[in-house]
Design a protein around this motif. Structure first.
Motif, PDB file in Angstrom:
ATOM      1  N   SER A 138       0.831  -1.214   0.000  1.00  0.00           N
ATOM      2  CA  SER A 138       0.000   0.000   0.000  1.00  0.00           C
ATOM      3  C   SER A 138       0.864   1.262   0.000  1.00  0.00           C
ATOM      4  O   SER A 138       0.567   2.232  -0.701  1.00  0.00           O
ATOM      5  CB  SER A 138      -0.933   0.002   1.218  1.00  0.00           C
ATOM      6  OG  SER A 138      -1.897  -1.016   1.096  1.00  0.00           O
ATOM      7  N   ALA A 139       1.931   1.233   0.783  1.00  0.00           N
ATOM      8  CA  ALA A 139       2.826   2.397   0.830  1.00  0.00           C
ATOM      9  C   ALA A 139       3.491   2.623  -0.528  1.00  0.00           C
ATOM     10  O   ALA A 139       3.637   3.769  -0.978  1.00  0.00           O
ATOM     11  CB  ALA A 139       3.887   2.191   1.908  1.00  0.00           C
ATOM     12  N   GLU A 176       2.245   1.755  -3.459  1.00  0.00           N
ATOM     13  CA  GLU A 176       1.215   2.265  -4.361  1.00  0.00           C
ATOM     14  C   GLU A 176       0.967   3.754  -4.137  1.00  0.00           C
ATOM     15  O   GLU A 176       0.875   4.541  -5.089  1.00  0.00           O
ATOM     16  CB  GLU A 176      -0.082   1.470  -4.164  1.00  0.00           C
ATOM     17  CG  GLU A 176      -0.015   0.037  -4.651  1.00  0.00           C
ATOM     18  CD  GLU A 176      -1.227  -0.775  -4.244  1.00  0.00           C
ATOM     19  OE1 GLU A 176      -1.494  -1.807  -4.872  1.00  0.00           O
ATOM     20  OE2 GLU A 176      -1.912  -0.395  -3.256  1.00  0.00           O
ATOM     21  N   ARG A 177       0.868   4.139  -2.874  1.00  0.00           N
ATOM     22  CA  ARG A 177       0.601   5.555  -2.575  1.00  0.00           C
ATOM     23  C   ARG A 177       1.760   6.434  -3.026  1.00  0.00           C
ATOM     24  O   ARG A 177       1.565   7.549  -3.512  1.00  0.00           O
ATOM     25  CB  ARG A 177       0.334   5.735  -1.078  1.00  0.00           C
ATOM     26  CG  ARG A 177      -1.008   5.186  -0.626  1.00  0.00           C
ATOM     27  CD  ARG A 177      -1.336   5.647   0.789  1.00  0.00           C
ATOM     28  NE  ARG A 177      -0.421   5.093   1.772  1.00  0.00           N
ATOM     29  CZ  ARG A 177      -0.598   3.943   2.400  1.00  0.00           C
ATOM     30  NH1 ARG A 177      -1.664   3.195   2.133  1.00  0.00           N
ATOM     31  NH2 ARG A 177       0.278   3.506   3.294  1.00  0.00           N
ATOM     32  N   TRP A 210       1.395   6.321  -7.075  1.00  0.00           N
ATOM     33  CA  TRP A 210       0.161   6.794  -7.713  1.00  0.00           C
ATOM     34  C   TRP A 210      -0.583   7.875  -6.930  1.00  0.00           C
ATOM     35  O   TRP A 210      -1.437   8.567  -7.480  1.00  0.00           O
ATOM     36  CB  TRP A 210      -0.801   5.618  -7.922  1.00  0.00           C
ATOM     37  CG  TRP A 210      -0.268   4.513  -8.791  1.00  0.00           C
ATOM     38  CD1 TRP A 210       0.604   4.646  -9.832  1.00  0.00           C
ATOM     39  CD2 TRP A 210      -0.577   3.117  -8.697  1.00  0.00           C
ATOM     40  NE1 TRP A 210       0.862   3.415 -10.394  1.00  0.00           N
ATOM     41  CE2 TRP A 210       0.142   2.455  -9.724  1.00  0.00           C
ATOM     42  CE3 TRP A 210      -1.395   2.364  -7.870  1.00  0.00           C
ATOM     43  CZ2 TRP A 210       0.071   1.083  -9.929  1.00  0.00           C
ATOM     44  CZ3 TRP A 210      -1.472   0.989  -8.056  1.00  0.00           C
ATOM     45  CH2 TRP A 210      -0.741   0.363  -9.078  1.00  0.00           C
ATOM     46  N   GLY A 211      -0.335   7.933  -5.626  1.00  0.00           N
ATOM     47  CA  GLY A 211      -1.113   8.862  -4.798  1.00  0.00           C
ATOM     48  C   GLY A 211      -2.347   8.208  -4.198  1.00  0.00           C
ATOM     49  O   GLY A 211      -3.110   8.863  -3.478  1.00  0.00           O
ATOM     50  N   PHE A 212      -2.577   6.938  -4.463  1.00  0.00           N
ATOM     51  CA  PHE A 212      -3.690   6.170  -3.873  1.00  0.00           C
ATOM     52  C   PHE A 212      -3.260   4.709  -3.851  1.00  0.00           C
ATOM     53  O   PHE A 212      -2.255   4.335  -4.469  1.00  0.00           O
ATOM     54  CB  PHE A 212      -4.962   6.350  -4.698  1.00  0.00           C
ATOM     55  CG  PHE A 212      -4.848   5.865  -6.125  1.00  0.00           C
ATOM     56  CD1 PHE A 212      -5.170   4.559  -6.473  1.00  0.00           C
ATOM     57  CD2 PHE A 212      -4.407   6.728  -7.122  1.00  0.00           C
ATOM     58  CE1 PHE A 212      -5.039   4.112  -7.779  1.00  0.00           C
ATOM     59  CE2 PHE A 212      -4.276   6.288  -8.437  1.00  0.00           C
ATOM     60  CZ  PHE A 212      -4.591   4.977  -8.764  1.00  0.00           C
ATOM     61  N   ASP A 213      -4.020   3.874  -3.125  1.00  0.00           N
ATOM     62  CA  ASP A 213      -3.688   2.450  -3.090  1.00  0.00           C
ATOM     63  C   ASP A 213      -4.889   1.613  -3.494  1.00  0.00           C
ATOM     64  O   ASP A 213      -5.974   2.134  -3.769  1.00  0.00           O
ATOM     65  CB  ASP A 213      -3.184   2.045  -1.699  1.00  0.00           C
ATOM     66  CG  ASP A 213      -4.192   2.305  -0.593  1.00  0.00           C
ATOM     67  OD1 ASP A 213      -5.383   2.520  -0.910  1.00  0.00           O
ATOM     68  OD2 ASP A 213      -3.806   2.288   0.580  1.00  0.00           O
ATOM     69  N   ALA A 246      -8.193   2.086  -1.579  1.00  0.00           N
ATOM     70  CA  ALA A 246      -9.030   3.227  -1.987  1.00  0.00           C
ATOM     71  C   ALA A 246      -9.833   2.885  -3.243  1.00  0.00           C
ATOM     72  O   ALA A 246     -11.021   3.246  -3.359  1.00  0.00           O
ATOM     73  CB  ALA A 246      -8.150   4.449  -2.229  1.00  0.00           C
TER      74      ALA A 246
END
Length: 655
Positions: free
Chosen positions: A178-179, A181-182, A185-188, A191
């Motif tokens: 998740s980290a 991805e964020r 992309w700014g989201f995971d 979301a």
């Protein structure tokens, strides 16, 4: 790559019409089981799978279930809707092509998480009972676990290349998904899943659960406390966070850290530890195996809890070894960088020809020392040297020989000066030495030794007889802490050096800038220093005392603080002295003027300020020159030889 782009992509997963109508029907206040059965019966393929599921070992009903109506009655509306959605989504497990393995991995994890969430209802702790809102049924928990990674499915369908590349990078570099991805992309995927579940019209508590399944226990509890999570979603969200941790442990590549996360989540949310956690995992794997058959998903080779634990421990050992190697490499690199930094720093501070300090460093060091000496009332000396007839050396023998002469002068300085002295090449053939806390005789003696060393060392260089000498000017003062104090002291030493040139060269001229009162005071201070007393008394050889002094750093304590420590002044009096100090007047001078200290007491305090007797005693003991009992006796004798520290006027002390 944006969340809006993913949600607007044409390949986004969708639910069949029957599943949508089942969802709508299940949200009615009074759910009609018969209506649910009719909707199931309208889809032959779903009817067959529902009947197969009802007769499987997964539910374990007695007797054959032969009709959709009976299956719906036994499973309940919630269970039937959960199964229908599961069947609709699990068709993607059969995907073929380049992303086939990603789909299979996705569904293996989904089945394990579904089983973990379903069985969380039997766990102890607040998470098991929910704590808030109604306890979700097992079917709801199963569906929540199955849908946890719905965002992963959406990303596989809408942008498979980007998603697969990022997930592969996270796995290879042991990064939390998740980290990663964020960061990219700014989201995971959580979301994405939450947004897709809401778009499908899934119940609010289910969509919120999907969006938060990657939370840490701390983030989840913060959301609960802050009211950002619906009360109805609390128990389901806790089950989903646990299920996600189980999925990481059972199906993830990062076995060691995943085990740590599972212990933290299970212990924090469900008070599940030790053997109880192992027993829970055994049930999860057994239930997941049954669910895999129900949903036609291949779980592949998933070991027992013991196998998983062994793999995790092996991974942790591997990580520890790798991190130790990385730490050693990092420490080695850090040492090299520090050494390079020191070299560069020294290069910036040193004169490239002679190796002595350069002029900018000398000026800055002199200004710092002016500030210290002004605060402590200590003397500061500057020796200014100029090589005699240096132009003639260059003109006669060339600049190469001239450079050798300058290096020889620097070598002569190194033979004479102490570690605490600061020698510098000031420019051309000029050299300056800063000496701290000298007496007038001491400053002259240092300059004379330098003069003799230069004359001896520079008789010849490189086999050429040059008979080089130097002229020295010395200035000594107790400086005031003013902007131009350092420049004035340099100017006085320079002027003294030119006087030496005019009066014959190869000589020392000293300018003492101390007043007669300052001279008397500093003579008394020198006499009260413990090192001087030890040498004069013959208790410790001068050489040993001098060596021990090199281990010390001057205490540099404010004079008022020292006066309070020995009991000659109190806090009221030291504050009063500070208030009435005249411009340019030092603390000690003010105290004597006011009658709060006498000259002997001031001399003793200044000596303590320059040299801590107890610290020198400890250094001598550490060097083996005396034992503790001997030094304690010498300290007592030194104190007895000094002034009384009883207050001069009891009325002033009590004022």
């Amino acid at each position: 790559m944006t969340l809006e782009r993913v949600l607007a992509a044409p390949g986004l997963p969708s639910l069949p019409a029957v599943a949508i109508r089942l969802l709508e029907e299940s949200r009615q206040q009074d759910v009609d089981v018969n209506r649910i059965a009719e909707l199931i019966a309208s889809d032959p393929a779903m009817s067959v799978r529902l009947l197969k599921a009802a007769n499987s070992s997964f539910f374990g009903f007695r007797g054959e279930v032969s009709t959709v109506n009976r299956a719906t009655a036994l499973l309940g509306a919630g269970g039937v809707v959960s199964l229908a959605l599961s069947f609709s989504l699990s068709d993607d497990a059969l995907k073929m092509g380049r992303t086939a393995e990603a789909y299979r991995a996705y569904w293996r994890r989904c089945v394990v998480q579904a089983a973990a969430a379903e069985l969380s209802t039997d766990l102890p702790g607040e998470g098991g009972t929910g704590g808030r809102g109604a306890t979700p049924a097992k079917g709801d928990r199963f569906l929540a676990g199955l849908l946890c990674d719905l965002g992963t499915l959406a990303l596989l369908k809408t942008c498979p290349a980007e998603a697969a590349a990022l997930w592969s990078d996270a796995e290879e570099n042991r990064l939390e998904l998740s980290a990663r991805e964020r960061a990219e992309w700014g989201f995971d995927h959580a979301a994405v899943g939450g947004a897709l579940a809401a778009r499908w019209g899934l119940p609010e508590h289910l969509a919120a659960t999907v969006a938060r399944h990657c939370d840490t226990p701390e983030r989840l509890e913060s959301a609960i406390a802050g009211g950002s999570l619906p009360a109805s979603a609390v128990p389901l969200a806790r089950a989903a966070v646990l299920a996600s941790a189980v999925g990481d442990h059972v199906c993830g590549a990062d076995a060691g850290p995943a085990l740590g996360r599972l212990h933290h989540v299970a212990g924090t949310l469900f008070d599940l530890k030790g053997e109880a956690l192992t027993a829970y995992l055994e049930k999860v794997l057994e239930r997941a195996d049954a669910a895999a058959g129900l949903l036609e998903v291949d779980l592949g080779q998933i070991g027992s809890p013991g196998d998983l634990l062994a793999a995790a421990n092996e991974h942790l050992a591997e990580l520890a070894t790798r991190r130790a190697a990385e730490a050693d490499a990092l420490a080695d690199r850090h040492r090299k960088l520090e050494a390079e930094h020191r070299d560069l720093q020294q290069q910036s501070l040193r004169d490239s020809l002679t190796g002595l300090y350069n002029r900018p460093y000398l000026v800055e060091a002199l200004r710092r020392e002016v500030s210290v000496c002004a605060r402590t009332g200590s003397t500061l000396g500057v020796i200014f040297a100029d090589v005699d007839r240096f132009k003639a050396v260059n003109d006669t023998y060339g600049h190469a020989v001239g450079d050798r002469v300058l290096r020889a002068v620097a070598g002569a300085f190194a033979q004479v000066l102490r570690r605490t002295d600061v020698p510098a090449r000031f420019g051309g053939e000029e050299f300056v030495v800063m000496i701290s806390r000298p007496t007038e005789a001491g400053a002259r003696a240092v300059a004379e030794r330098l003069r003799e060393a230069v004359a001896f060392t520079c008789r010849s260089v490189g086999g050429i007889e040059v008979k080089t000498t130097a002229s020295f000017g010395v200035a000594i003062a107790v400086p005031l802490d003013t902007q131009d104090a350092a420049d004035k002291l340099l100017a006085e030493a320079d002027a003294a050096m030119y006087e030496a040139k005019k009066t014959g060269r190869d000589r020392v001229v000293l300018r003492c800038l101390l007043s007669p009162e300052e001279q008397r005071l500093h003579a008394a201070v020198a006499g009260r220093r413990f090192s001087r007393w030890l040498s004069a008394s013959g208790a410790i050889p001068v050489r040993d005392v001098g060596a021990a002094l090199t281990d010390l750093t001057p205490p540099d304590s404010p004079l008022g603080a020292l006066a309070r420590a020995v009991g000659v002044l109190d806090e009221i009096q030291t504050d009063m002295i500070a208030d009435v100090q005249q411009p340019g007047e030092r603390f000690g001078e003010s105290a004597v003027r006011l009658g709060l200290l006498n000259s002997e007491q001031l001399a003793d305090l200044l000596a303590r300020q320059q040299e801590d007797p107890r610290a020198l005693a400890d250094a001598l003991i550490a060097r083996g020159h005396a034992d503790r009992a001997e030094m304690d006796a010498l300290l007592e004798a030194h104190a007895a030889a000094g002034p009384s520290f009883a207050p001069l006027d009891p009325n002033l002390v009590s004022a």
